[in-house]
Design an enzyme around this catalytic site. Structure first.
Site, PDB file in Angstrom:
ATOM      1  N   ARG A  24      41.917 -71.533  -4.887  1.00  0.00           N
ATOM      2  CA  ARG A  24      42.344 -70.036  -4.333  1.00  0.00           C
ATOM      3  C   ARG A  24      41.346 -69.477  -3.463  1.00  0.00           C
ATOM      4  NH1 ARG A  24      42.802 -67.035 -10.005  1.00  0.00           N
ATOM      5  NH2 ARG A  24      40.938 -68.340 -10.343  1.00  0.00           N
ATOM      6  N   HIS A 656      60.711 -54.223 -21.662  1.00  0.00           N
ATOM      7  CA  HIS A 656      60.271 -53.883 -20.283  1.00  0.00           C
ATOM      8  C   HIS A 656      60.846 -54.784 -19.220  1.00  0.00           C
ATOM      9  CE1 HIS A 656      57.684 -52.591 -17.028  1.00  0.00           C
ATOM     10  NE2 HIS A 656      57.149 -53.729 -17.067  1.00  0.00           N
ATOM     11  N   HIS A 709      51.131 -51.562  -8.621  1.00  0.00           N
ATOM     12  CA  HIS A 709      50.768 -52.691  -7.563  1.00  0.00           C
ATOM     13  C   HIS A 709      50.212 -52.150  -6.447  1.00  0.00           C
ATOM     14  CE1 HIS A 709      52.559 -55.846  -9.966  1.00  0.00           C
ATOM     15  NE2 HIS A 709      53.541 -55.438 -10.310  1.00  0.00           N
ATOM     16  N   CYS A 741      54.539 -50.772 -14.715  1.00  0.00           N
ATOM     17  CA  CYS A 741      54.100 -52.210 -15.234  1.00  0.00           C
ATOM     18  C   CYS A 741      52.700 -52.062 -16.054  1.00  0.00           C
ATOM     19  CB  CYS A 741      54.288 -53.250 -14.232  1.00  0.00           C
ATOM     20  SG  CYS A 741      54.158 -54.849 -14.572  1.00  0.00           S
TER      21      CYS A 741
END
Length: 774
Positions: A24, A656, A709, A741
């Site tokens: 990554r 959700h 986000h 979220c």
């Protein structure tokens, strides 16, 4: 019998490749840039190193034609918006001041500028940034990225094929910009957009590109006659452009359907089709339109979305049939390999009996190369590979690891009553309000709180043997105490324990269920720098012991306020895993639902009065074609009800959902029969609240007022303004106040400030309601 070799040598190719690197590296470089630890030049060099590594890996695997331009710092649809100059006015100054910072401002926002909306890329767990367009949008070509990366690959001696999001899909994915009438159709901008695409194509041709790939996955969805006519016009115009490269129009994720005849007649040199997700449909449709005489066909016969090994004999049979339907047949995966991890060989802890069944991106490129040799040289050239493949497939089909008679007996005994609550909602809600005693506009969060560096270090210390289990659990308790204390002080009404013990909302449960296995390095991009490790669902599912009861009960012991039990629902457990492909998805969902049902009932028995079963993937997994929706939604909603229907009437069930378009599944949301649903709504300005109202949704709902986000902190006034929009659609007695979220990816300073503002907004609106009623 040896297959007859093709007249023209088949070539191996792929549509796209994972971007992140083995460890990554891209995530670390981008996040380092955001934090000021990595400079822009260092970030660009890391990206260039990763591209070079990808092209080298592909060439070593035997891929003849490699993709270029599929690499992205954040999202390929955002890259397309930059390529065509579709920068929202609010981001224009940031982009003009610094292109890289402006790019990330579009993706993530700043404290003063909201980002682009984000939603799911078709029925995958990849998120794209939604283009914002209007009647006044002016497109301008910027091919620097596409030409630059093509030139990089060519300089390394590769044969690159630039990859672009096609113009029709780009416009179909777009939405009206803020302030533009909601009924504005971005596709009306096609004639304005096509000359910009023609200019980019000409630039690539001038740089030496022989072929360019134009991705049109939106065409596998149901399309209107007007949209099909627009597609024909688009490729008629691009095909007629001077100084262009050869065009390969790529579709994936299903059956191309009516669009196949349109593209078969278009003046383009090649089509790429998915022969995995569509079963035999694309093959039958291709024969029905008379094949592709004079054109190149790229055949997606290796599954680009799942991790099981290919069936070589089945794929070669398909390829053999296709040889009679096109002048040239090349071999590929069904879609970009962006959706699978990089290398199964890096997984050292997987049972060797299962490891032989797995194929990640590197393994899939080798499969493509083997099939290409078999197609071009005959099966005799790959006899050893065919024999090994037969043995691996047989070992999986006959393995005791994949079949548990007790699980199959339990799912076979399910009745209709198992999927229904004992009382209707109207009676349940009265019991729940009396039991919970919540104020109007109750506040809550979605579940997770920030996963701090200390928490990640604690998990690493436990894995490395630097602390024992008891020491690790004390750290978890400390975190839960802090999270509960903060929520009480902030004034939140229904608390969560913050999930400090959880690595991922699917993986955490998968590690405790039989039939699942976890990877160590199986990272897949979800959005931006957010990567997940989808577990592998290899066999029948059961729950050996409780998974969440201990920590939920501990959190409840610290407060008088209700603490939600938090579970991931069965559809999401499937959607965010690499699911088995040897039985119907509905059968697998029922197995997971029964395991989760046991957990729900244990939570209730331990005193948990509010239990949330998250299903963010319900809309994501909806099949592309409307004809397939009813069958999917039937087993998807049944599995949720099977999970939740065993509780008492006064136990409140929440669910959700986030970052998808919900308007076309509101009836399915209703069919879940959850008492409360929380949904993403901040970036879409409460669109989902209006959709629920139009449907007549009768239950309680919490459309989000805080976009998690983005790193920006929404003010109390901003949250209150969104709440007022919510109240215009949902009555106060049924409206909850919550973020979009979970807060796992956020830092504590912004989380504290944002939630305090959220509570302040709820109190302000409560006061207004009380004053209006007095």
């Amino acid at each position: 019998m040896t297959a007859k070799p093709a007249a023209a040598a088949a070539r191996a190719t792929v549509y796209g490749y994972p971007r992140q690197g083995q460890n990554r590296e891209l995530k670390k470089a981008v996040e380092g840039y955001w934090k000021g630890r990595v400079g822009a030049e260092a970030l660009r060099e890391t990206a260039a190193d990763l591209r070079r590594s990808n092209w080298r890996q592909l060439a070593e695997a035997g891929i003849h034609e490699v993709p270029s331009g599929d690499f992205s710092y954040y999202d390929h649809v955002l890259d397309t918006s930059v390529m065509v100059g579709a920068v929202p006015e609010r981001h224009r100054a940031a982009v003009d001041a610094d292109a890289l910072d402006g790019y990330f401002a579009m993706a993530r926002g700043t404290q003063d500028i909201a980002p682009l909306e984000m939603t799911k890329w078709f029925d995958t767990n990849y998120h794209y940034l939604v283009p914002e367009l209007g009647p006044d949008t002016v497109f301008t070509a910027d091919s620097a990225k596409q030409v630059g990366e093509f030139t990089e690959a060519r300089a390394l001696g590769r044969t690159p094929r630039p990859v672009l999001v096609g113009p029709v899909t780009y416009l179909l994915l777009a939405k009206p910009a803020p302030g533009v009438p909601a009924d504005f159709e971005p596709l009306t901008l096609l004639d304005r957009l096509l000359p910009v695409y023609a200019e980019v194509l000409a630039d690539l041709r001038a740089a030496g590109a022989e072929w360019v790939q134009l991705d049109e996955p939106a065409l596998v969805q149901d399309r209107t006659p007007a949209e099909l006519n627009a597609t024909a016009r688009a490729y008629r115009e691009l095909g007629a452009a001077a100084d262009r490269p050869k065009l390969l129009v790529a579709s994936y994720f299903g059956r191309l359907g009516e669009a196949l005849a349109v593209l078969a007649k278009a003046p383009v040199e090649g089509l790429a089709l998915d022969f995995t997700a569509s079963g035999a449909a694309n093959l039958e449709d291709l024969a029905a339109v008379g094949g592709l005489p004079g054109k190149r066909l790229v055949a997606g016969v290796v599954d680009g979305r799942n991790i099981w090994i290919n069936d070589y004999e089945k794929s070669l049979a398909t390829l053999g049939t296709l040889l009679g339907l096109a002048d040239r047949v090349d071999v590929s995966a069904s879609c970009s390999l962006l959706h699978v991890p990089l290398d199964a060989a890096a997984e050292r802890d997987i049972d060797p009996r299962i490891a032989r069944w797995l194929a990640f991106a590197r393994q899939k490129t080798r499969e493509i190369a083997v099939l290409t040799r078999g197609l071009g040289e005959g099966t005799g050239a790959i006899s050893a590979e065919l024999a090994a493949n037969r043995a691996d497939l047989a070992s999986r089909a006959g393995s005791a690891l994949t079949h548990d008679p007790a699980v199959r007996a339990r799912t076979g005994a399910i009745t209709d009553a198992d999927g229904r609550r004992s009382q209707p909602y109207a009676e349940r809600t009265a019991a729940q309000r009396a039991h919970l005693g919540l104020p109007p506009l109750p506040t809550t969060t979605i579940g997770s709180f920030p996963q701090t560096g200390e928490l990640r270090a604690a998990r690493a210390d436990l894995r490395g043997g630097r602390i024992d289990v008891a020491g690790y659990e004390e750290r978890i308790k400390d975190e839960i105490r802090e999270v509960v204390s903060f929520q009480e002080k902030a004034g939140i009404d229904v608390l969560v324990h913050g999930e400090p013990e959880r690595n991922d909302m699917v993986q955490y449960f998968a590690e405790q269920l039989t039939g699942y296995l976890a990877t160590q390095h199986g990272w897949v991009q979800s959005y931006g720098t957010r990567y997940v490790r989808p577990p592998v669902l290899a066999g029948d599912i059961s729950r050996p012991e409780p998974m969440t009861v201990r920590w939920t009960t501990y959190a409840q012991s610290l407060t008088e306020r209700p603490v939600k039990g938090m579970l991931t629902g069965p559809v999401t457990m499937l959607a965010w895993s690499f699911v088995r492909d040897d039985q119907p998805l509905g059968d697998t969902a029922r197995q997971v639902a029964l395991a989760l049902r046991d957990e729900v009932e244990d939570l209730e028995a331990a005193g948990t009065s509010v239990i949330q079963v998250d299903e963010p993937a319900l809309r994501e997994t909806l099949p592309p074609r409307a004809a397939d929706h009813a069958a999917y939604l039937a087993w998807a909603t049944e599995s949720f009800r099977l999970t939740t229907s065993g509780v008492r009437p006064d136990t409140q069930i929440h669910t959700h959902m986030c970052y998808a378009e919900f308007g076309d599944i509101v009836q399915a949301i209703d069919d879940l029969d959850a008492d409360v649903i929380s949904l993403e709504a901040a970036r879409s300005h409460m669109q989902v609240a209006r959709e629920l109202a139009e449907h007549g949704y009768p239950r309680e709902a919490g459309p989000g007022v805080y976009d998690i986000h983005s790193p920006r902190v929404p003010s109390a006034a901003e949250a209150a303004a969104l709440l007022r929009k919510g109240l215009a659609a949902i009555p106060a007695e049924r409206l909850w106040v919550n973020p979009d979220c979970g807060l796992k990816t956020r830092g504590w300073p912004e989380t504290r400030a944002s939630l305090e503002n959220l509570v302040s907004a709820a109190r302000e609106i409560r006061a207004e309601l009380a004053a209006g009623n007095s």
